[in-house]
Scaffold this motif. Structure first.
Motif, PDB file in Angstrom:
ATOM      1  N   VAL A 102      24.863  59.636  58.293  1.00 47.72           N
ATOM      2  CA  VAL A 102      24.287  58.442  58.748  1.00 47.72           C
ATOM      3  C   VAL A 102      22.923  58.022  58.140  1.00 47.72           C
ATOM      4  N   VAL A 103      22.836  56.947  57.863  1.00 47.23           N
ATOM      5  CA  VAL A 103      21.263  56.254  57.448  1.00 47.23           C
ATOM      6  C   VAL A 103      20.842  55.175  58.156  1.00 47.23           C
ATOM      7  N   ALA A 104      19.920  55.191  58.710  1.00 44.95           N
ATOM      8  CA  ALA A 104      19.474  54.123  60.130  1.00 44.95           C
ATOM      9  C   ALA A 104      18.174  53.693  60.046  1.00 44.95           C
ATOM     10  N   GLY A 105      18.079  52.467  60.279  1.00 41.06           N
ATOM     11  CA  GLY A 105      16.819  51.842  60.404  1.00 41.06           C
ATOM     12  C   GLY A 105      16.214  51.451  61.854  1.00 41.06           C
ATOM     13  N   PRO A 106      15.346  50.988  61.946  1.00 41.67           N
ATOM     14  CA  PRO A 106      14.719  50.837  63.236  1.00 41.67           C
ATOM     15  C   PRO A 106      16.036  50.021  64.205  1.00 41.67           C
ATOM     16  N   GLY A 107      15.916  50.279  65.445  1.00 44.37           N
ATOM     17  CA  GLY A 107      16.780  49.490  66.371  1.00 44.37           C
ATOM     18  C   GLY A 107      18.393  50.170  66.290  1.00 44.37           C
ATOM     19  N   GLU A 108      18.457  51.078  65.518  1.00 44.48           N
ATOM     20  CA  GLU A 108      19.821  51.925  65.317  1.00 44.48           C
ATOM     21  C   GLU A 108      19.696  53.504  65.401  1.00 44.48           C
ATOM     22  N   PHE A 109      18.623  53.903  65.578  1.00 38.37           N
ATOM     23  CA  PHE A 109      18.361  55.476  65.925  1.00 38.37           C
ATOM     24  C   PHE A 109      19.208  55.761  66.872  1.00 38.37           C
ATOM     25  N   ASP A 110      19.296  55.226  67.929  1.00 40.79           N
ATOM     26  CA  ASP A 110      20.093  55.882  69.228  1.00 40.79           C
ATOM     27  C   ASP A 110      21.667  55.959  68.813  1.00 40.79           C
ATOM     28  N   ALA A 111      22.044  54.800  68.183  1.00 42.48           N
ATOM     29  CA  ALA A 111      23.592  54.814  67.894  1.00 42.48           C
ATOM     30  C   ALA A 111      23.585  55.826  66.832  1.00 42.48           C
ATOM     31  N   GLY A 112      22.880  55.752  65.744  1.00 42.34           N
ATOM     32  CA  GLY A 112      23.044  56.791  64.899  1.00 42.34           C
ATOM     33  C   GLY A 112      23.375  58.366  65.212  1.00 42.34           C
ATOM     34  N   LEU A 113      23.046  58.704  66.421  1.00 49.20           N
ATOM     35  CA  LEU A 113      22.949  60.203  66.919  1.00 49.20           C
ATOM     36  C   LEU A 113      24.140  60.321  67.166  1.00 49.20           C
ATOM     37  N   ALA A 114      25.351  59.818  67.204  1.00 48.33           N
ATOM     38  CA  ALA A 114      26.693  60.001  67.498  1.00 48.33           C
ATOM     39  C   ALA A 114      27.246  60.620  66.085  1.00 48.33           C
ATOM     40  N   CYS A 115      26.853  60.692  64.998  1.00 49.47           N
ATOM     41  CA  CYS A 115      27.118  61.346  63.967  1.00 49.47           C
ATOM     42  C   CYS A 115      26.670  62.862  63.943  1.00 49.47           C
ATOM     43  N   ARG A 116      27.682  63.595  63.732  1.00 51.61           N
ATOM     44  CA  ARG A 116      27.454  64.970  63.883  1.00 51.61           C
ATOM     45  C   ARG A 116      26.772  65.594  62.516  1.00 51.61           C
ATOM     46  N   GLY A 117      26.797  64.710  61.691  1.00 55.09           N
ATOM     47  CA  GLY A 117      26.251  65.624  60.366  1.00 55.09           C
ATOM     48  C   GLY A 117      24.802  64.928  60.072  1.00 55.09           C
ATOM     49  N   ASP A 118      24.446  65.342  58.774  1.00 55.94           N
ATOM     50  CA  ASP A 118      22.822  64.994  58.668  1.00 55.94           C
ATOM     51  C   ASP A 118      22.723  63.647  58.724  1.00 55.94           C
ATOM     52  N   ARG A 119      21.362  63.309  59.161  1.00 50.54           N
ATOM     53  CA  ARG A 119      21.001  61.906  59.488  1.00 50.54           C
ATOM     54  C   ARG A 119      19.578  61.428  58.794  1.00 50.54           C
ATOM     55  N   TYR A 120      19.459  60.321  58.136  1.00 50.93           N
ATOM     56  CA  TYR A 120      18.466  59.791  57.652  1.00 50.93           C
ATOM     57  C   TYR A 120      17.689  58.843  58.201  1.00 50.93           C
ATOM     58  N   ALA A 121      16.317  58.548  58.538  1.00 52.40           N
ATOM     59  CA  ALA A 121      16.134  57.649  58.974  1.00 52.40           C
ATOM     60  C   ALA A 121      14.795  56.932  58.025  1.00 52.40           C
ATOM     61  N   LEU A 122      15.111  55.393  58.079  1.00 54.52           N
ATOM     62  CA  LEU A 122      14.270  54.702  57.279  1.00 54.52           C
ATOM     63  C   LEU A 122      13.230  53.782  57.987  1.00 54.52           C
ATOM     64  N   SER A 123      12.108  53.978  57.607  1.00 54.18           N
ATOM     65  CA  SER A 123      11.156  52.982  58.455  1.00 54.18           C
ATOM     66  C   SER A 123      11.164  51.680  58.258  1.00 54.18           C
ATOM     67  N   LEU A 124      11.768  51.126  56.925  1.00 58.98           N
ATOM     68  CA  LEU A 124      11.750  49.878  56.624  1.00 58.98           C
ATOM     69  C   LEU A 124      10.407  49.202  56.618  1.00 58.98           C
ATOM     70  N   ALA A 125       9.149  49.983  56.660  1.00 54.33           N
ATOM     71  CA  ALA A 125       7.769  49.283  56.641  1.00 54.33           C
ATOM     72  C   ALA A 125       7.431  48.868  55.168  1.00 54.33           C
ATOM     73  N   PRO A 126       6.657  48.066  54.928  1.00 52.80           N
ATOM     74  CA  PRO A 126       6.224  47.729  53.627  1.00 52.80           C
ATOM     75  C   PRO A 126       5.915  48.874  52.631  1.00 52.80           C
ATOM     76  N   LEU A 127       6.203  48.924  51.552  1.00 51.89           N
ATOM     77  CA  LEU A 127       6.312  50.040  50.531  1.00 51.89           C
ATOM     78  C   LEU A 127       6.960  51.179  50.716  1.00 51.89           C
ATOM     79  N   GLY A 128       8.074  51.014  51.708  1.00 56.84           N
ATOM     80  CA  GLY A 128       8.718  52.149  51.974  1.00 56.84           C
ATOM     81  C   GLY A 128       7.982  53.294  52.406  1.00 56.84           C
ATOM     82  N   ARG A 129       6.816  53.007  53.783  1.00 57.26           N
ATOM     83  CA  ARG A 129       6.194  54.247  54.009  1.00 57.26           C
ATOM     84  C   ARG A 129       6.963  54.959  55.048  1.00 57.26           C
ATOM     85  N   ARG A 130       6.421  56.050  55.115  1.00 58.16           N
ATOM     86  CA  ARG A 130       7.276  57.074  55.963  1.00 58.16           C
ATOM     87  C   ARG A 130       6.426  57.096  57.351  1.00 58.16           C
ATOM     88  N   PHE A 131       7.341  57.661  58.220  1.00 56.18           N
ATOM     89  CA  PHE A 131       7.068  57.487  59.704  1.00 56.18           C
ATOM     90  C   PHE A 131       5.719  58.086  59.924  1.00 56.18           C
TER      91      PHE A 131
END
Length: 252
Positions: A102-131
């Motif tokens: 799963v690849v998830a952005g803000p607002g979807e992190f809780d839902a994405g936890l249903a995936c048992r595989g690897d998960r990646y989070a995107l901050s979607l902040a300007p310039l693709g900044r990290r969390f």
């Protein structure tokens, strides 16, 4: 664009060979004031790094499914083309419980936890900044991981154009179907060839949004001005953007 292109990844390779310096995706977020312009070469570099992350970092194989819990955004476009490059199925807004990754952005992190595989989070902040200070629990930070991967990508096995490649709004498409449909619909969107520039405010959760916001411009040799939160822009502001960005058609 070449007549022999059968997958979205083929379309990107042809665009890179034809004119790597031309704009491909110009992204606006009218909630934050962000503007990012990616040339074909810059976009292709992000796609290559993300493809290597999928293939080597996640050991994803053709036919595996990635649930993309993301809005219309330039990084979502990167993930869609990375999936196409590796033969992985991009399931836009798909059920995380049925996905391999799963690849998830803000607002979807809780839902994405249903995936048992690897998960990646995107901050979607300007310039693709990290969390800061760290990504949500249960996720790796895409912005931290993707720079470590190579700028060139070669799949371990050729991608089958007739294999499933995209799922959106309950409809499944092969790579060849994505290309054929995008080509067929390009003229109706006002994409008449190189130099065409489509402004899209449509979300990515329908085929129409994906066609206007990525595949149509790519298939026609044009480019897209992809706008998130366009409803926050005044009509005067929209008219100024259309003029300044040399927009030739709109979808909103």
């Amino acid at each position: 664009m070449n007549a022999t292109d059968r997958t979205p990844a083929d379309l990107l390779r042809s665009a890179l060979a034809a004119d790597p310096a031309r704009p491909l995706v110009t992204f606006y977020d009218d909630a934050t004031g962000e503007r990012v312009e990616l040339s074909v070469a810059t976009f292709a570099n992000w796609v290559a790094k993300t493809s290597n992350l999928l293939q080597d970092g996640l050991s994803a194989e053709p036919g595996d499914r990635v649930a993309l819990l993301l809005p219309a955004h330039w990084q979502t476009a990167v993930w869609l083309l990375a999936c196409a490059s590796t033969g992985v199925v991009a399931d836009v807004g798909g059920d995380p419980a049925r996905a391999d990754f799963v690849v998830a952005g803000p607002g979807e992190f809780d839902a994405g936890l249903a995936c048992r595989g690897d998960r990646y989070a995107l901050s979607l902040a300007p310039l693709g900044r990290r969390f800061v200070p760290s990504p949500p629990q249960g996720y790796a930070d895409y912005a931290v991981e993707v720079p470590t991967h190579g700028d060139r990508f070669a799949p371990y096995a050729p991608v089958d154009p007739e294999a499933p490649a995209l799922v959106v709004a309950g409809a499944e498409f092969t790579g060849a179907e994505v290309v054929e449909r995008a080509r067929a619909e390009a003229a109706g969107l006002g994409l008449t060839g190189p130099g065409s520039r489509l402004l899209s405010g449509l979300p990515y959760d329908t085929w129409e949004g994906l066609s206007a916001g990525l595949y149509g411009p790519l298939a026609s040799g044009g480019s897209v001005v992809l706008c998130r939160n366009l409803d926050q822009l005044s009509e005067e502001g929209l008219a100024q953007r259309i003029e300044s960005e040399r927009v030739t058609a709109t979808a909103r």
